[in-house]
Design a protein around this motif. Structure first.
Motif, PDB file in Angstrom:
ATOM      1  N   GLN A   1     -39.759  -4.533 -15.392  1.00  0.00           N
ATOM      2  CA  GLN A   1     -39.617  -4.845 -14.109  1.00  0.00           C
ATOM      3  C   GLN A   1     -38.407  -4.803 -13.437  1.00  0.00           C
ATOM      4  O   GLN A   1     -38.216  -4.919 -12.123  1.00  0.00           O
ATOM      5  CB  GLN A   1     -40.570  -5.934 -13.487  1.00  0.00           C
ATOM      6  CG  GLN A   1     -42.092  -6.161 -14.237  1.00  0.00           C
ATOM      7  CD  GLN A   1     -42.993  -5.027 -14.368  1.00  0.00           C
ATOM      8  OE1 GLN A   1     -43.180  -4.526 -13.003  1.00  0.00           O
ATOM      9  NE2 GLN A   1     -43.614  -4.603 -15.306  1.00  0.00           N
ATOM     10  N   GLY A   2     -37.488  -4.720 -14.310  1.00  0.00           N
ATOM     11  CA  GLY A   2     -35.931  -4.720 -13.858  1.00  0.00           C
ATOM     12  C   GLY A   2     -34.952  -5.984 -13.931  1.00  0.00           C
ATOM     13  O   GLY A   2     -34.076  -6.051 -13.690  1.00  0.00           O
ATOM     14  N   TYR A   3     -35.912  -7.117 -14.756  1.00  0.00           N
ATOM     15  CA  TYR A   3     -35.148  -8.131 -14.893  1.00  0.00           C
ATOM     16  C   TYR A   3     -34.237  -8.057 -16.096  1.00  0.00           C
ATOM     17  O   TYR A   3     -34.552  -7.241 -17.009  1.00  0.00           O
ATOM     18  CB  TYR A   3     -36.187  -9.510 -15.166  1.00  0.00           C
ATOM     19  CG  TYR A   3     -36.830 -10.019 -14.027  1.00  0.00           C
ATOM     20  CD1 TYR A   3     -36.391 -11.299 -13.542  1.00  0.00           C
ATOM     21  CD2 TYR A   3     -37.723  -9.328 -13.277  1.00  0.00           C
ATOM     22  CE1 TYR A   3     -36.950 -11.748 -12.348  1.00  0.00           C
ATOM     23  CE2 TYR A   3     -38.379  -9.668 -12.332  1.00  0.00           C
ATOM     24  CZ  TYR A   3     -37.832 -10.976 -11.600  1.00  0.00           C
ATOM     25  OH  TYR A   3     -38.225 -11.269 -10.689  1.00  0.00           O
ATOM     26  N   ASP A   4     -33.254  -8.889 -16.259  1.00  0.00           N
ATOM     27  CA  ASP A   4     -32.554  -9.017 -17.509  1.00  0.00           C
ATOM     28  C   ASP A   4     -33.238  -9.314 -18.993  1.00  0.00           C
ATOM     29  O   ASP A   4     -34.009 -10.112 -19.149  1.00  0.00           O
ATOM     30  CB  ASP A   4     -31.405 -10.215 -17.415  1.00  0.00           C
ATOM     31  CG  ASP A   4     -30.496 -10.439 -18.649  1.00  0.00           C
ATOM     32  OD1 ASP A   4     -30.349  -9.481 -19.227  1.00  0.00           O
ATOM     33  OD2 ASP A   4     -29.959 -11.425 -18.640  1.00  0.00           O
ATOM     34  N   TYR A   5     -33.067  -8.261 -19.750  1.00  0.00           N
ATOM     35  CA  TYR A   5     -33.796  -8.543 -21.111  1.00  0.00           C
ATOM     36  C   TYR A   5     -33.239  -9.635 -21.826  1.00  0.00           C
ATOM     37  O   TYR A   5     -34.271 -10.421 -22.375  1.00  0.00           O
ATOM     38  CB  TYR A   5     -33.526  -7.246 -22.056  1.00  0.00           C
ATOM     39  CG  TYR A   5     -34.415  -7.096 -23.137  1.00  0.00           C
ATOM     40  CD1 TYR A   5     -35.411  -6.331 -23.153  1.00  0.00           C
ATOM     41  CD2 TYR A   5     -34.263  -7.797 -24.386  1.00  0.00           C
ATOM     42  CE1 TYR A   5     -36.438  -6.296 -24.476  1.00  0.00           C
ATOM     43  CE2 TYR A   5     -34.787  -7.855 -25.645  1.00  0.00           C
ATOM     44  CZ  TYR A   5     -35.985  -6.919 -25.378  1.00  0.00           C
ATOM     45  OH  TYR A   5     -37.103  -6.861 -26.641  1.00  0.00           O
ATOM     46  N   TYR A   6     -32.093 -10.091 -21.765  1.00  0.00           N
ATOM     47  CA  TYR A   6     -31.831 -11.284 -22.467  1.00  0.00           C
ATOM     48  C   TYR A   6     -32.250 -12.652 -21.946  1.00  0.00           C
ATOM     49  O   TYR A   6     -32.613 -13.523 -22.691  1.00  0.00           O
ATOM     50  CB  TYR A   6     -30.075 -11.272 -22.648  1.00  0.00           C
ATOM     51  CG  TYR A   6     -29.700 -12.365 -23.808  1.00  0.00           C
ATOM     52  CD1 TYR A   6     -29.912 -12.067 -25.001  1.00  0.00           C
ATOM     53  CD2 TYR A   6     -28.684 -13.232 -23.155  1.00  0.00           C
ATOM     54  CE1 TYR A   6     -29.309 -13.169 -25.896  1.00  0.00           C
ATOM     55  CE2 TYR A   6     -28.132 -14.071 -24.109  1.00  0.00           C
ATOM     56  CZ  TYR A   6     -28.236 -14.161 -25.493  1.00  0.00           C
ATOM     57  OH  TYR A   6     -27.885 -15.036 -26.358  1.00  0.00           O
ATOM     58  N   SER A   7     -32.043 -12.804 -20.820  1.00  0.00           N
ATOM     59  CA  SER A   7     -32.442 -13.906 -19.817  1.00  0.00           C
ATOM     60  C   SER A   7     -32.075 -15.193 -20.545  1.00  0.00           C
ATOM     61  O   SER A   7     -32.829 -16.132 -20.599  1.00  0.00           O
ATOM     62  CB  SER A   7     -34.183 -13.839 -19.874  1.00  0.00           C
ATOM     63  OG  SER A   7     -34.378 -12.742 -19.272  1.00  0.00           O
TER      64      SER A   7
END
Length: 262
Positions: A254-260
């Motif tokens: 959805q566009g969020y950072d994969y690493y988080s």
């Protein structure tokens, strides 16, 4: 006879001019900075979107920035870097519920739940909750953080993921780059870098505030990974697998950072 009563007037005018000049500079700086910010936002908004795949939905410059941020955090990541913990009495008695993605299957029966552990291609081990509860339990009270900006001190307990790896002889799998997890219905799924999954504070949790986890919080088993934002703390784990390629990830798509990471 001449009077000198008005002699201070030039000084007052000088001060007034300085104030006006400073106000002008301040407003000019504000408008220039605002214009630059708007221009930057417009440029980013009109930039092409990244090619959809494991990640998606973000503009290409933003995704490049997120990827560079991930590299920075991964370079300084260490298992010696643990999150701050608190005494039990600091934990929230009412734990916030933020999402039910992957939890809406009305046919789901907690009593019949089994974890599907994919050890190798074609080899799947079924594990029930009592199997996990029979192993050493670890508790953690820490500050759970959400990407939406809120946080809450929470108390969880369960089996450390590194102990899970040891007990089920998953050392070869632990040499791979990533862990994938998803809910039984497949609606919610995450991908984790192996370093974070093996962090000593990462647990497969089955208790919250000394009681079994409720269904809204992911019963009977959920992930608690303090070095990540809440979007990586998967509720109701149904399947775990391992790979050297990034597994699919719901919010990264959805566009969020994969690493988080935190």
């Amino acid at each position: 006879m001449k009077t000198t009563a008005n002699k201070p007037q030039p000084v007052e005018l000088s001060i007034e001019k300085k104030i006006k000049r400073r106000n002008f500079i301040s407003f000019a700086t504000f408008f220039v900075a605002g214009g630059a910010a708007f221009g930057g936002w417009k440029w980013l908004y009109n930039s092409p979107e990244e090619k959809a795949g494991i990640t998606g939905g973000a503009r290409q410059p933003l995704r490049r920035a997120l990827n560079k941020t991930e590299l920075f955090f991964r370079r300084i990541f260490s298992n010696d870097h643990v999150v701050k913990t608190y005494p039990k009495e600091r934990a929230a008695r009412v734990v916030r519920v933020n999402s039910d993605i992957g939890l809406t299957d009305e046919s789901f029966d907690v009593s019949r739940w089994q974890l599907s552990l994919v050890k190798k291609k074609g080899e799947v081990l079924k594990i029930n909750i009592e199997d996990l509860k029979a192993l050493p339990k670890t508790e953690i009270v820490y500050d759970f953080k959400c990407v939406e900006g809120w946080d809450q001190i929470q108390h969880w307990a369960g089996l450390r993921f590194i102990d899970f790896i040891d007990y089920y002889q998953l050392h070869d799998q632990a040499k791979m780059g990533y862990v994938g997890m998803e809910t039984p219905d497949g609606e919610y799924y995450i991908g984790l870098d192996m370093e974070s999954a093996l962090h000593p504070q990462t647990i497969l949790a089955y208790e919250m505030n000394d009681k079994p986890i409720t269904e809204e919080h992911g019963a009977p088993l959920r992930l608690i990974i303090p070095v990540k934002y809440g979007i990586k703390n998967l509720k109701r784990i149904g399947m775990i697998n391992f790979s050297n390629q990034r597994p699919r990830d719901y919010w990264a798509e959805q566009g969020y950072d994969y690493y988080s990471g935190l």
